[in-house]
Structures are given as structure tokens and as C-alpha cells.
Design a protein around this motif. Structure first.
Motif, PDB file in Angstrom:
ATOM      1  N   ALA A  26     -11.268  -6.649  -5.661  1.00  0.00           N
ATOM      2  CA  ALA A  26     -11.745  -8.042  -5.182  1.00  0.00           C
ATOM      3  C   ALA A  26     -10.858  -8.660  -4.148  1.00  0.00           C
ATOM      4  O   ALA A  26     -11.381  -9.697  -3.410  1.00  0.00           O
ATOM      5  N   ASP A  27      -9.708  -8.410  -4.224  1.00  0.00           N
ATOM      6  CA  ASP A  27      -8.841  -9.171  -3.205  1.00  0.00           C
ATOM      7  C   ASP A  27      -8.869  -8.333  -1.700  1.00  0.00           C
ATOM      8  O   ASP A  27      -8.788  -7.297  -1.601  1.00  0.00           O
ATOM      9  N   HIS A  28      -9.234  -9.117  -0.627  1.00  0.00           N
ATOM     10  CA  HIS A  28      -9.728  -8.390   0.451  1.00  0.00           C
ATOM     11  C   HIS A  28      -8.304  -7.900   1.152  1.00  0.00           C
ATOM     12  O   HIS A  28      -8.526  -7.236   1.838  1.00  0.00           O
ATOM     13  N   GLU A  29      -7.284  -8.509   0.955  1.00  0.00           N
ATOM     14  CA  GLU A  29      -6.042  -8.254   1.614  1.00  0.00           C
ATOM     15  C   GLU A  29      -5.461  -6.952   0.745  1.00  0.00           C
ATOM     16  O   GLU A  29      -5.125  -5.884   1.696  1.00  0.00           O
ATOM     17  N   VAL A  30      -6.148  -6.666  -0.357  1.00  0.00           N
ATOM     18  CA  VAL A  30      -5.746  -5.402  -1.134  1.00  0.00           C
ATOM     19  C   VAL A  30      -6.547  -4.230  -0.341  1.00  0.00           C
ATOM     20  O   VAL A  30      -6.215  -3.140  -0.142  1.00  0.00           O
ATOM     21  N   VAL A  31      -7.743  -4.595  -0.266  1.00  0.00           N
ATOM     22  CA  VAL A  31      -8.809  -3.417   0.703  1.00  0.00           C
ATOM     23  C   VAL A  31      -8.155  -3.419   1.949  1.00  0.00           C
ATOM     24  O   VAL A  31      -8.392  -2.050   2.261  1.00  0.00           O
ATOM     25  N   CYS A  32      -7.706  -4.235   2.641  1.00  0.00           N
ATOM     26  CA  CYS A  32      -7.283  -3.854   4.035  1.00  0.00           C
ATOM     27  C   CYS A  32      -6.175  -3.168   3.938  1.00  0.00           C
ATOM     28  O   CYS A  32      -5.930  -2.183   4.729  1.00  0.00           O
ATOM     29  N   ALA A  33      -5.118  -3.369   3.279  1.00  0.00           N
ATOM     30  CA  ALA A  33      -4.054  -2.696   3.025  1.00  0.00           C
ATOM     31  C   ALA A  33      -4.264  -1.259   2.615  1.00  0.00           C
ATOM     32  O   ALA A  33      -3.299  -0.163   3.169  1.00  0.00           O
TER      33      ALA A  33
END
Length: 156
Positions: A26-33
Motif C-alpha cells: 500500500a505504501d507507494h515508496e515501497v512499490v517504487c523501491a
């Protein structure tokens, strides 16, 4: 996000199974990383999950960019349907990355959408989306996917 970044730095392709679940975080920063890390690992088995995440409704632009950039680094022919959809993304960077990936793994079905994208004059850092599409078409031709010049002698 920090773990995904670290796994990308380690550059061990066997880390991909640990990163794939993060594409649904759900955290977009996690998906980007996670997407960035996967793109560094040179493991094309991640292409389809990346492509599915790319076309998932509601993805923010930065997430779509990270996913498309990763796909350009680890493309696979099975991701072509989603890459074709990404050619119509509202963001020019996503369209350019999708074109780049299709140039590497696309088949005849990618030719017409890429040809249409050549007229996209949205500027990127050094060139346009249309320039990326033209390079992808040239790569498809070199790979023998379809002879553009044989079918379009005037270049149109």
C-alpha cells in the motif's frame, strides 16, 4: 523500502521472489523501491508481475514510472499485452519506457502501436517519446520481427 533498496544493491537475482510481494504494498515508496531493485537484478521472471502492477488502476505516476523503468531493464515477451497498454499512459516517461521494452521483446503486434507513437512529441530529457518509439521500431526490425521498410518503402 529500505530492505528493497538493499536487495537491489546486493544485485543477487535470487532476491526477486522476496521483492515481488512488495509490488502490491500500500505504501507507494515501497512499490517504487521494489520495482527499482527488481530492475537492477537482471531477472526477467519478474517482468509479468511488474507489468501487471504497471496497469493496475490507480497507480500514481511515480509508481508507474518506476515499474515501467524496471520493465525496460528486464523485459519479457509475456509482458507485451501490458506494455502495449502502457504506450497510451498519460505520462510520457511511462510511454517511452514501454516503447523501449517492446523494442527488446515485442513481436509483430507491437509494430503498429509503436509506429503510431512516433508522432508523440512530448519532450523527455534529451529527446521525445516519438524518438524512443522510432528506436524501438528499428530494434524490432533488426531482431527480424518485421521489416518496416519492406512494407513501407516511403517510410510512412
Amino acid at each position: 523500502a529500505a530492505v528493497a533498496t538493499a536487495l537491489g544493491r546486493i544485485a543477487d537475482p535470487t532476491a526477486v521472489p522476496h521483492l515481488l510481494p512488495l509490488l502490491g504494498d500500500a505504501d507507494h515508496e515501497v512499490v517504487c523501491a521494489a520495482a527499482t531493485a527488481i530492475g537492477k537484478l537482471d531477472n526477467t521472471s519478474a517482468a509479468v508481475p511488474l507489468a501487471q502492477a504497471l496497469v493496475r488502476p490507480g497507480q500514481p505516476v511515480l509508481v508507474r514510472r518506476a515499474l515501467a523503468a524496471a520493465l525496460a531493464r528486464v523485459p519479457h515477451p509475456d509482458a507485451q499485452p501490458q506494455l502495449l497498454v502502457a504506450l497510451a499512459d498519460p505520462d510520457p516517461q511511462v510511454r517511452a519506457y514501454a516503447a523501449q521494452a517492446l523494442g527488446q521483446v515485442g513481436n509483430e503486434a507491437a509494430h503498429e502501436p509503436l509506429r503510431a507513437l512516433r508522432s508523440d512529441k512530448n519532450r523527455l530529457l534529451r529527446d521525445t517519446v516519438g524518438d524512443w518509439a522510432a528506436r524501438a521500431l528499428a530494434l524490432l526490425e533488426r531482431r527480424g520481427r518485421r521489416s518496416f521498410l519492406a512494407e513501407h518503402p516511403t517510410g510512412d
